[in-house]
Design a protein around this motif. Structure first.
Motif, PDB file in Angstrom:
ATOM      1  N   MET A  54     -24.043  18.940  17.924  1.00 33.40           N
ATOM      2  CA  MET A  54     -22.965  19.554  17.142  1.00 33.40           C
ATOM      3  C   MET A  54     -21.617  19.333  17.819  1.00 33.40           C
ATOM      4  O   MET A  54     -20.617  19.006  17.160  1.00 33.40           O
ATOM      5  CB  MET A  54     -23.220  21.053  16.967  1.00 33.40           C
ATOM      6  N   LEU A  55     -21.586  19.493  19.140  1.00 25.98           N
ATOM      7  CA  LEU A  55     -20.341  19.313  19.870  1.00 25.98           C
ATOM      8  C   LEU A  55     -19.876  17.857  19.826  1.00 25.98           C
ATOM      9  O   LEU A  55     -18.676  17.584  19.731  1.00 25.98           O
ATOM     10  CB  LEU A  55     -20.512  19.769  21.321  1.00 25.98           C
ATOM     11  N   ARG A  56     -20.809  16.918  19.885  1.00 27.73           N
ATOM     12  CA  ARG A  56     -20.433  15.506  19.804  1.00 27.73           C
ATOM     13  C   ARG A  56     -19.896  15.160  18.418  1.00 27.73           C
ATOM     14  O   ARG A  56     -18.958  14.365  18.285  1.00 27.73           O
ATOM     15  CB  ARG A  56     -21.634  14.625  20.155  1.00 27.73           C
ATOM     16  N   SER A  57     -20.479  15.735  17.387  1.00 31.50           N
ATOM     17  CA  SER A  57     -19.977  15.476  16.037  1.00 31.50           C
ATOM     18  C   SER A  57     -18.564  16.026  15.855  1.00 31.50           C
ATOM     19  O   SER A  57     -17.782  15.491  15.067  1.00 31.50           O
ATOM     20  CB  SER A  57     -20.925  16.090  14.994  1.00 31.50           C
ATOM     21  N   ASP A  58     -18.224  17.075  16.586  1.00 35.05           N
ATOM     22  CA  ASP A  58     -16.880  17.650  16.501  1.00 35.05           C
ATOM     23  C   ASP A  58     -15.808  16.696  17.022  1.00 35.05           C
ATOM     24  O   ASP A  58     -14.633  16.809  16.650  1.00 35.05           O
ATOM     25  CB  ASP A  58     -16.808  18.957  17.297  1.00 35.05           C
ATOM     26  N   LEU A  59     -16.179  15.765  17.895  1.00 35.68           N
ATOM     27  CA  LEU A  59     -15.198  14.857  18.487  1.00 35.68           C
ATOM     28  C   LEU A  59     -14.535  13.971  17.446  1.00 35.68           C
ATOM     29  O   LEU A  59     -13.390  13.538  17.624  1.00 35.68           O
ATOM     30  CB  LEU A  59     -15.867  13.992  19.569  1.00 35.68           C
ATOM     31  N   THR A  60     -15.239  13.676  16.362  1.00 45.55           N
ATOM     32  CA  THR A  60     -14.684  12.805  15.321  1.00 45.55           C
ATOM     33  C   THR A  60     -14.472  13.534  13.998  1.00 45.55           C
ATOM     34  O   THR A  60     -14.052  12.924  13.026  1.00 45.55           O
ATOM     35  CB  THR A  60     -15.617  11.600  15.089  1.00 45.55           C
ATOM     36  N   ALA A  61     -14.765  14.815  13.949  1.00 46.07           N
ATOM     37  CA  ALA A  61     -14.626  15.576  12.711  1.00 46.07           C
ATOM     38  C   ALA A  61     -13.194  16.083  12.552  1.00 46.07           C
ATOM     39  O   ALA A  61     -12.496  16.324  13.545  1.00 46.07           O
ATOM     40  CB  ALA A  61     -15.596  16.756  12.703  1.00 46.07           C
ATOM     41  N   PRO A  62     -12.716  16.268  11.312  1.00 47.93           N
ATOM     42  CA  PRO A  62     -11.403  16.890  11.095  1.00 47.93           C
ATOM     43  C   PRO A  62     -11.390  18.286  11.701  1.00 47.93           C
ATOM     44  O   PRO A  62     -12.434  18.951  11.783  1.00 47.93           O
ATOM     45  CB  PRO A  62     -11.296  16.943   9.562  1.00 47.93           C
ATOM     46  N   PRO A  63     -10.224  18.767  12.131  1.00 45.62           N
ATOM     47  CA  PRO A  63     -10.148  20.070  12.821  1.00 45.62           C
ATOM     48  C   PRO A  63     -10.802  21.208  12.052  1.00 45.62           C
ATOM     49  O   PRO A  63     -11.479  22.052  12.642  1.00 45.62           O
ATOM     50  CB  PRO A  63      -8.641  20.288  12.984  1.00 45.62           C
ATOM     51  N   LYS A  64     -10.611  21.245  10.726  1.00 39.43           N
ATOM     52  CA  LYS A  64     -11.150  22.356   9.952  1.00 39.43           C
ATOM     53  C   LYS A  64     -12.668  22.303   9.813  1.00 39.43           C
ATOM     54  O   LYS A  64     -13.286  23.287   9.394  1.00 39.43           O
ATOM     55  CB  LYS A  64     -10.515  22.390   8.570  1.00 39.43           C
ATOM     56  N   GLN A  65     -13.277  21.158  10.130  1.00 36.33           N
ATOM     57  CA  GLN A  65     -14.725  21.026   9.998  1.00 36.33           C
ATOM     58  C   GLN A  65     -15.462  21.154  11.336  1.00 36.33           C
ATOM     59  O   GLN A  65     -16.671  21.039  11.380  1.00 36.33           O
ATOM     60  CB  GLN A  65     -15.060  19.670   9.365  1.00 36.33           C
ATOM     61  N   ARG A  66     -14.726  21.412  12.394  1.00 34.53           N
ATOM     62  CA  ARG A  66     -15.359  21.544  13.693  1.00 34.53           C
ATOM     63  C   ARG A  66     -16.034  22.901  13.842  1.00 34.53           C
ATOM     64  O   ARG A  66     -15.636  23.868  13.213  1.00 34.53           O
ATOM     65  CB  ARG A  66     -14.322  21.332  14.812  1.00 34.53           C
TER      66      ARG A  66
ATOM     67  N   ARG B 174     -18.418  22.233  26.263  1.00 38.67           N
ATOM     68  CA  ARG B 174     -17.444  21.566  25.395  1.00 38.67           C
ATOM     69  C   ARG B 174     -16.592  20.550  26.167  1.00 38.67           C
ATOM     70  O   ARG B 174     -16.510  19.384  25.768  1.00 38.67           O
ATOM     71  CB  ARG B 174     -16.552  22.587  24.694  1.00 38.67           C
ATOM     72  N   PRO B 175     -15.922  20.961  27.250  1.00 37.26           N
ATOM     73  CA  PRO B 175     -15.128  19.967  27.984  1.00 37.26           C
ATOM     74  C   PRO B 175     -15.972  18.863  28.608  1.00 37.26           C
ATOM     75  O   PRO B 175     -15.510  17.732  28.748  1.00 37.26           O
ATOM     76  CB  PRO B 175     -14.409  20.813  29.054  1.00 37.26           C
ATOM     77  N   GLN B 176     -17.215  19.178  28.966  1.00 35.86           N
ATOM     78  CA  GLN B 176     -18.082  18.145  29.524  1.00 35.86           C
ATOM     79  C   GLN B 176     -18.403  17.074  28.487  1.00 35.86           C
ATOM     80  O   GLN B 176     -18.401  15.873  28.794  1.00 35.86           O
ATOM     81  CB  GLN B 176     -19.375  18.777  30.046  1.00 35.86           C
TER      82      GLN B 176
ATOM     83  N   ALA C 155     -17.646  11.505  26.599  1.00 32.76           N
ATOM     84  CA  ALA C 155     -17.247  10.564  25.553  1.00 32.76           C
ATOM     85  C   ALA C 155     -16.076   9.708  26.013  1.00 32.76           C
ATOM     86  O   ALA C 155     -16.024   8.491  25.746  1.00 32.76           O
ATOM     87  CB  ALA C 155     -16.894  11.328  24.276  1.00 32.76           C
ATOM     88  N   ASP C 156     -15.111  10.316  26.698  1.00 33.13           N
ATOM     89  CA  ASP C 156     -13.950   9.565  27.190  1.00 33.13           C
ATOM     90  C   ASP C 156     -14.368   8.516  28.212  1.00 33.13           C
ATOM     91  O   ASP C 156     -13.891   7.375  28.179  1.00 33.13           O
ATOM     92  CB  ASP C 156     -12.930  10.518  27.816  1.00 33.13           C
ATOM     93  N   ARG C 157     -15.271   8.898  29.109  1.00 32.25           N
ATOM     94  CA  ARG C 157     -15.731   7.949  30.118  1.00 32.25           C
ATOM     95  C   ARG C 157     -16.527   6.806  29.494  1.00 32.25           C
ATOM     96  O   ARG C 157     -16.390   5.647  29.893  1.00 32.25           O
ATOM     97  CB  ARG C 157     -16.586   8.672  31.165  1.00 32.25           C
ATOM     98  N   ALA C 158     -17.354   7.118  28.494  1.00 34.29           N
ATOM     99  CA  ALA C 158     -18.130   6.072  27.823  1.00 34.29           C
ATOM    100  C   ALA C 158     -17.199   5.095  27.107  1.00 34.29           C
ATOM    101  O   ALA C 158     -17.427   3.883  27.119  1.00 34.29           O
ATOM    102  CB  ALA C 158     -19.099   6.701  26.826  1.00 34.29           C
TER     103      ALA C 158
END
Length: 248
Positions: free
Chosen positions: A67-79, A111-113, A118-121
């Protein structure tokens, strides 16, 4: 985060920013004793493995992380909010064995992890190729097959090359294998001959099988020995995708 990677980051921040022990301890949320250990050695001291206590949240951590990974690319209101995650665990997975406060504690850390992972990948996949090079800042490493004659017979070996980006000066070494020891020895010889270590980073072509296997292996996660080696010599490694092969 592995302790070797933590030590590497502490040593890098000290090298690049001359950050104080107090600042490094605050930045990485560790005791100043840990910071001093990292500055003394790239390898963490041996310690007894603690007996991990199972959490009621353990069975659901995989679902939560997705769920947290999907939030990285989801619109803000859908997180996902914390409440939404709790509702989904209950309604979609039938998981009710966790308190809301326990979930909040996990999300505050995870969450920050997830974002950092994702940023490192992405950095590893896309690479960093600056257009201009300063003396001594950057180098590029290649580890490729080469054929030589030994006692008049052809023999397949591995050619290690480290080339400075600014001057083009290169160091070459031929090894009989593409093992980790040969790969690291090539670096050691190059640093000795060149009189130092690149101050910014060293770039690697991640399509070369030898480099990929030595640095990352099949899981694409950096080997702890390689992380400790980089930390000891004080340089960062950047993998290049296929479109950046060869000298920039």
């Amino acid at each position: 985060m592995q302790r070797v990677e933590l030590f590497e980051r502490i040593r890098r921040d000290r090298r690049l920013e001359n950050a104080s022990v107090r600042e490094l301890a605050r930045r990485y949320a560790v005791h100043r004793r840990v910071v001093r250990q990292a500055l003394d050695s790239a390898l963490p001291p041996q310690r007894k493995e603690p007996v991990m206590r199972r959490s009621a949240l353990d069975p659901a951590k995989g679902w939560i992380d997705e769920m947290l990974r999907s939030d990285l690319t989801a619109p803000p209101k859908q997180r996902h909010t914390n409440k939404r995650i709790l509702d989904r665990l209950r309604d979609e997975y039938g998981f009710t064995a966790v308190a809301y406060t326990t979930l909040n504690d996990y999300l505050r850390v995870r969450r920050p992890q997830i974002k950092e992972e994702a940023d490192r990948a992405r950095m590893m996949h896309e690479g960093m190729v600056p257009q201009f090079h300063r003396p001594g800042e950057e180098a590029e490493v290649d580890f490729a097959e080469v054929w030589v004659r030994v006692d008049g017979k052809p023999m397949q070996c591995q050619l290690f090359t480290l080339r400075l980006s600014y001057s083009g000066k290169a160091v070459h070494r031929v090894f009989s294998t593409s093992g980790q020891e040969a790969f690291m020895q090539g670096h050691v010889d190059a640093f000795r001959i060149l009189g130092g270590v690149p101050t910014r980073h060293i770039r690697y072509d991640n399509l070369k099988p030898a480099v990929s296997q030595v640095c990352f292996g099949r899981s694409r996660v950096e080997s702890q020995r390689w992380v400790a080696f980089r930390s000891h010599y004080g340089f960062d490694a950047v993998l290049l995708p296929s479109r950046h092969r060869g000298r920039p």
